[in-house]
Design an enzyme around this catalytic site. Structure first.
Site, short mmCIF file in Angstrom:
data_model
loop_
_atom_site.label_atom_id
_atom_site.label_comp_id
_atom_site.label_asym_id
_atom_site.label_seq_id
_atom_site.Cartn_x
_atom_site.Cartn_y
_atom_site.Cartn_z
N PRO A 191 0.82 -1.34 -0.01
CA PRO A 191 -0.12 -0.05 -0.06
C PRO A 191 1.03 1.28 0.06
O PRO A 191 1.77 1.42 0.79
CB PRO A 191 -0.87 -0.17 1.38
CG PRO A 191 0.00 -0.91 2.24
CD PRO A 191 0.76 -2.06 1.33
N CYS B 243 2.94 3.29 9.09
CA CYS B 243 3.17 4.39 8.40
C CYS B 243 4.13 5.40 9.25
O CYS B 243 3.54 5.61 10.63
CB CYS B 243 1.92 4.96 8.07
SG CYS B 243 2.03 6.59 7.30
N GLY C 148 7.29 -2.32 -2.84
CA GLY C 148 6.58 -0.89 -2.91
C GLY C 148 7.49 0.03 -3.85
O GLY C 148 7.04 -0.11 -5.22
#
Length: 338
Positions: A26, A112, A236
Site C-alpha cells: 500500500p 506508517c 513497494g
C-alpha cells in the site's frame, strides 16, 4: 473462517511453484485501482489499497471511499484494503464499511511513519502502545468475517524495537498474517531495511510473515526471500514505474529465468495503458495530474526523459499529455527498427 478463504487461496496459488506470493505494498497516492490492476496484470498475486484513514471513512468522505474502489470492468480479488487509525471502535466501523463495499481482506496499518499520521496516534505511533495494539486487532477481528492482517515496522526506534512482541500480540488476537517493514519509525525510509530482524520475527510466530523493504530487483528479492525464510514478499517503491518487476521476480524463482527489462515498445504500451486507465478512473483533470509522477517513473533512464518529464509536468490537457507520450516514444521505437 470464510468458505473461500483469501489468505489460504493466496498461498495455495503458489504452492509447489518455487516462488512465494508477491504483494504490491500500500502506497499513498500510488496504489489506486489503475496501478493495482497493472501490478496484478504483470505478476503480483495481491495488491493492497492506499491507506484509508478510518475517521474519514466513517464520515463518508468521498475521497477516502474512492481509495478502495476497483476498475468497473476488471475484478480485483482478493480485494485487500488497508485502514489506519488509533480508535478501536472507529477502525472496526471502517472495516465493516469496507467489507460491505467488497473488501475480502482488511489490513491494519501500524507502520506508517509520516508525521501527520503519527501525530494522530495512528500508523507507527501504535507500536508505542502494545495494549492498544491488542485492543485494535481484537476489535477489528470481531467486527468482520474476513481475514484481518497487520502491517508493522520493527519498532519506534532502535532503542524500542518490539516487533517480536507485536507479532505475538497479533497472533494472540486473531490476525491472519503479518507484514514487517524492516525499518523503525525513526529511520523513515533512510538507511537499509534489516532483513535479519524480519527473519527473527518470522522465526518467532506461527503467522505467515510477509517481508517488506528495499526490494528493487529480482535477484535482490530472491536473496532476501531465501535468507529470511518469510512466506511472501511485499514490493513497494521498487515497483513504481516498473509493474513488470513482479513478473521478473516470479520468473527468476520459478524457472531460473534471468530478468529481462521490457523493450521500448512494451514500456510504451504499459505507460500508455496506465495513462488511459488513470484518465478513465479519476476523470480528465485528476487523472492527468496523477499521471505525471507515473509517466516520470516510466521514462527514467530513457533518452530525452528529462525534457519529457518537464513538458508533462506543465501539461494541463490530457489529450496533450497523450500526445507528449506518443511523441516521446516515437523516435525510440523508430531507432529500434533501423
Amino acid at each position: 473462517m470464510p468458505k473461500n478463504d483469501p489468505i489460504e487461496a493466496l498461498f495455495a496459488s503458489k504452492q509447489g511453484t518455487g516462488a512465494p506470493p508477491l504483494i504490491l505494498a500500500p502506497m499513498a497516492g500510488v496504489t489506486d485501482a489503475p496501478f493495482r490492476y497493472l501490478a496484478r496484470k504483470y505478476g503480483a498475486d495481491m495488491a493492497v489499497s492506499e491507506m484509508i484513514a478510518s475517521q474519514a471513512m466513517v464520515r463518508n468522505v468521498g475521497k477516502s471511499l474512492r481509495m478502495s474502489d476497483t476498475l468497473a470492468d476488471k475484478p480485483e480479488t482478493p480485494l485487500a484494503v488497508q485502514i489506519a487509525g488509533g480508535d478501536p471502535e472507529v477502525l472496526s466501523e471502517a472495516a465493516r464499511m469496507n467489507v460491505e463495499r467488497g473488501a475480502e481482506i482488511i489490513d491494519i496499518n501500524m507502520g506508517c511513519p509520516v508525521k501527520k499520521i503519527v501525530k494522530g496516534q495512528a500508523g507507527a505511533a501504535l507500536l508505542r502502545d502494545e495494549a492498544l495494539v491488542a485492543r485494535i486487532i481484537r476489535a477489528v477481528v470481531a467486527a468482520v468475517a474476513v481475514p484481518v492482517t497487520v502491517k508493522i515496522r520493527l519498532g519506534w526506534d532502535d532503542e524500542t524495537r518490539n516487533a517480536l512482541r507485536i507479532a505475538a500480540i497479533a497472533q494472540e488476537e486473531g490476525a491472519r498474517l503479518l507484514t514487517v517493514h524492516g525499518r523503525t519509525r525513526a529511520q523513515m525510509y533512510r538507511g537499509s531495511a534489516d532483513w535479519d530482524a524480519i527473519a527473527q520475527v518470522k522465526a518467532s510466530t506461527a503467522l505467515p510473515v510477509v517481508g517488506n523493504g528495499d526490494i528493487t530487483d529480482a535477484e535482490d528479492a530472491a536473496a532476501k526471500w531465501r535468507a529470511s525464510g518469510v512466506d511472501a514478499l511485499m514490493i513497494g517503491r521498487g515497483a513504481m514505474g516498473r509493474p513488470w518487476l513482479f513478473r521478473q521476480i516470479d520468473e527468476l524463482l520459478r524457472y531460473g529465468k534471468q530478468p529481462q527489462e521490457p523493450g521500448v515498445a512494451e514500456r510504451y504500451a504499459i505507460a500508455r495503458e496506465h495513462l488511459q486507465l488513470l484518465l478513465d478512473f479519476h476523470g480528465a483533470v485528476s487523472g492527468n495530474r496523477l499521471a505525471r509522477k507515473h509517466l516520470a517513473w516510466y521514462t527514467r533512464g530513457l533518452r530525452g526523459g528529462a525534457a519529457f518529464r518537464d513538458a508533462v509536468n506543465h501539461s494541463e490537457d490530457p489529450l496533450g499529455t497523450l500526445q507528449l507520450l506518443d511523441d516521446f516514444f516515437a523516435p525510440l521505437l523508430e531507432a529500434q527498427t533501423v
